[in-house]
Design a protein around this motif. Structure first.
Motif, mmCIF file in Angstrom:
data_model
loop_
_atom_site.group_PDB
_atom_site.id
_atom_site.type_symbol
_atom_site.label_atom_id
_atom_site.label_comp_id
_atom_site.label_asym_id
_atom_site.label_seq_id
_atom_site.Cartn_x
_atom_site.Cartn_y
_atom_site.Cartn_z
ATOM 1 N N ASN A 23 13.804 -18.694 23.875
ATOM 2 C CA ASN A 23 14.674 -17.661 23.024
ATOM 3 C C ASN A 23 14.486 -18.119 21.645
ATOM 4 O OD1 ASN A 23 17.405 -16.715 21.646
ATOM 5 N ND2 ASN A 23 18.219 -17.585 23.208
ATOM 6 N N VAL A 24 14.051 -17.077 20.809
ATOM 7 C CA VAL A 24 13.857 -17.228 19.437
ATOM 8 C C VAL A 24 14.799 -16.789 18.533
ATOM 9 C CG1 VAL A 24 12.119 -16.660 17.642
ATOM 10 C CG2 VAL A 24 11.501 -16.897 20.026
ATOM 11 N N SER A 25 15.280 -17.586 17.440
ATOM 12 C CA SER A 25 16.345 -17.293 16.617
ATOM 13 C C SER A 25 15.832 -17.679 15.202
ATOM 14 C CB SER A 25 17.622 -17.517 16.879
ATOM 15 O OG SER A 25 17.593 -19.220 16.913
ATOM 16 N N ARG A 26 16.587 -17.173 14.112
ATOM 17 C CA ARG A 26 16.374 -17.624 12.707
ATOM 18 C C ARG A 26 17.302 -18.724 12.441
ATOM 19 N NH1 ARG A 26 14.606 -12.973 8.934
ATOM 20 N NH2 ARG A 26 14.747 -14.789 7.494
ATOM 21 N N LYS A 27 16.856 -19.597 11.616
ATOM 22 C CA LYS A 27 17.901 -20.603 11.033
ATOM 23 C C LYS A 27 17.735 -20.497 9.704
ATOM 24 C CE LYS A 27 18.402 -25.634 11.051
ATOM 25 N NZ LYS A 27 17.953 -26.840 11.943
ATOM 26 N N GLY A 28 18.593 -20.189 9.198
ATOM 27 C CA GLY A 28 18.745 -19.921 7.583
ATOM 28 C C GLY A 28 17.838 -18.747 7.063
ATOM 29 N N GLN A 29 17.294 -18.835 5.690
ATOM 30 C CA GLN A 29 16.331 -17.743 5.550
ATOM 31 C C GLN A 29 14.817 -17.859 5.977
ATOM 32 O OE1 GLN A 29 16.913 -15.259 3.055
ATOM 33 N NE2 GLN A 29 19.077 -15.503 2.954
ATOM 34 N N ASN A 30 14.443 -19.053 6.246
ATOM 35 C CA ASN A 30 13.169 -19.286 6.643
ATOM 36 C C ASN A 30 12.556 -19.925 7.734
ATOM 37 O OD1 ASN A 30 12.326 -18.323 3.774
ATOM 38 N ND2 ASN A 30 12.955 -19.982 2.828
ATOM 39 N N ALA A 31 13.456 -20.537 8.494
ATOM 40 C CA ALA A 31 13.015 -21.145 9.453
ATOM 41 C C ALA A 31 13.475 -20.295 10.875
ATOM 42 C CB ALA A 31 13.649 -22.640 9.733
ATOM 43 N N VAL A 32 12.409 -20.824 12.031
ATOM 44 C CA VAL A 32 12.666 -20.058 13.322
ATOM 45 C C VAL A 32 12.975 -21.226 14.460
ATOM 46 C CG1 VAL A 32 11.339 -19.080 15.127
ATOM 47 C CG2 VAL A 32 10.924 -18.312 12.753
ATOM 48 N N ASP A 77 3.910 -31.211 13.787
ATOM 49 C CA ASP A 77 4.283 -31.894 12.643
ATOM 50 C C ASP A 77 3.465 -31.343 11.679
ATOM 51 O OD1 ASP A 77 5.791 -33.815 13.831
ATOM 52 O OD2 ASP A 77 4.513 -35.263 14.149
ATOM 53 N N GLY A 78 2.107 -30.909 11.944
ATOM 54 C CA GLY A 78 1.221 -30.356 11.127
ATOM 55 C C GLY A 78 1.530 -29.124 10.475
ATOM 56 N N MET A 79 2.511 -28.399 10.840
ATOM 57 C CA MET A 79 3.162 -27.264 10.383
ATOM 58 C C MET A 79 4.381 -27.570 9.691
ATOM 59 S SD MET A 79 2.675 -24.803 13.872
ATOM 60 C CE MET A 79 3.249 -23.314 13.177
ATOM 61 N N GLY A 80 4.855 -28.776 9.808
ATOM 62 C CA GLY A 80 6.094 -29.042 9.183
ATOM 63 C C GLY A 80 7.132 -28.726 9.946
ATOM 64 N N ASP A 93 14.429 -29.337 28.693
ATOM 65 C CA ASP A 93 14.768 -28.203 27.805
ATOM 66 C C ASP A 93 14.499 -28.713 26.432
ATOM 67 O OD1 ASP A 93 15.770 -26.927 30.099
ATOM 68 O OD2 ASP A 93 17.740 -27.231 29.360
ATOM 69 N N PHE A 94 14.047 -27.915 25.734
ATOM 70 C CA PHE A 94 13.346 -28.216 24.044
ATOM 71 C C PHE A 94 13.883 -27.255 23.114
ATOM 72 C CE2 PHE A 94 10.102 -29.427 27.309
ATOM 73 C CZ PHE A 94 9.999 -30.940 27.099
ATOM 74 N N GLU A 95 13.965 -27.847 21.869
ATOM 75 C CA GLU A 95 14.111 -26.950 20.703
ATOM 76 C C GLU A 95 13.094 -27.342 19.646
ATOM 77 O OE1 GLU A 95 18.261 -25.992 18.777
ATOM 78 O OE2 GLU A 95 17.401 -27.372 17.385
ATOM 79 N N ILE A 96 12.425 -26.209 19.394
ATOM 80 C CA ILE A 96 11.373 -26.251 18.420
ATOM 81 C C ILE A 96 11.907 -25.705 16.947
ATOM 82 C CG2 ILE A 96 9.198 -25.174 17.835
ATOM 83 C CD1 ILE A 96 8.616 -25.383 20.577
ATOM 84 N N VAL A 97 11.626 -26.204 15.920
ATOM 85 C CA VAL A 97 11.965 -25.582 14.786
ATOM 86 C C VAL A 97 10.617 -25.666 13.810
ATOM 87 C CG1 VAL A 97 13.039 -25.781 12.548
ATOM 88 C CG2 VAL A 97 14.373 -26.715 14.585
ATOM 89 N N ILE A 98 10.586 -24.257 13.353
ATOM 90 C CA ILE A 98 9.200 -24.035 12.595
ATOM 91 C C ILE A 98 9.695 -23.390 11.255
ATOM 92 C CG2 ILE A 98 7.081 -22.860 12.273
ATOM 93 C CD1 ILE A 98 7.042 -22.401 15.335
ATOM 94 N N PRO A 99 9.657 -24.285 10.027
ATOM 95 C CA PRO A 99 9.674 -23.686 8.903
ATOM 96 C C PRO A 99 8.912 -22.431 8.549
ATOM 97 C CG PRO A 99 8.757 -25.603 8.701
ATOM 98 C CD PRO A 99 8.753 -25.530 10.141
ATOM 99 N N GLY A 100 9.584 -21.548 7.664
ATOM 100 C CA GLY A 100 8.983 -20.318 6.936
ATOM 101 C C GLY A 100 8.411 -20.687 5.728
ATOM 102 N N THR A 101 7.480 -20.115 5.253
ATOM 103 C CA THR A 101 7.081 -20.187 3.772
ATOM 104 C C THR A 101 8.065 -19.187 2.816
ATOM 105 O OG1 THR A 101 5.655 -18.225 4.130
ATOM 106 C CG2 THR A 101 4.827 -20.525 4.623
ATOM 107 N N LYS A 102 8.457 -19.750 1.667
ATOM 108 C CA LYS A 102 9.165 -19.231 0.811
ATOM 109 C C LYS A 102 7.886 -18.109 0.147
ATOM 110 C CE LYS A 102 12.167 -22.840 -0.029
ATOM 111 N NZ LYS A 102 12.775 -23.690 -0.936
ATOM 112 N N GLN A 103 8.636 -17.045 -0.130
ATOM 113 C CA GLN A 103 7.778 -16.116 -0.772
ATOM 114 C C GLN A 103 8.140 -15.724 -2.173
ATOM 115 O OE1 GLN A 103 7.161 -12.589 1.568
ATOM 116 N NE2 GLN A 103 7.029 -13.586 3.123
#
Length: 103
Positions: A23-32, A77-80, A93-103
């Protein structure tokens, strides 16, 4: 990302899961945020210390190497990003958070 998904799916297979949901969702402006659940056997607290599932070499399975979830954490960890076990500890059950890059 392919290694990450492959390791998660391999763990679900070992837990006899027939269904895995991402299940993929957004967290704030830049994170998934990716929440992963399956219908496998879960975590047996008599055999598995859920606080150690991301440690190198730790496995709760007789067929595991203890490298899958460790590798997932290293990749993130390598992706922040991050991964954590969520819920009451009886399920895998797991929760992954992947930050986006600011543009």
């Amino acid at each position: 990302m392919a290694v990450l998904v492959d390791n998660i799916m391999d763990n679900a297979r070992k837990a006899k899961a027939s269904k895995v949901d991402f299940n993929v969702s957004r967290k704030g402006q830049n994170a998934v945020v990716i929440k992963i659940t399956d219908d496998g056997v879960g975590i047996d607290p008599r055999r598995v210390d859920s606080s150690k599932v991301f440690e190198r070499g730790y496995t709760g399975s007789s067929v595991g190497t203890g490298l899958g979830l460790y590798s997932v954490r290293q990749i993130l960890d390598g992706m922040g990003g991050s991964i954590q076990l969520v819920g009451d500890g009886s399920r895998a059950d797991f929760e992954i958070v992947i930050p986006g890059t600011k543009q």
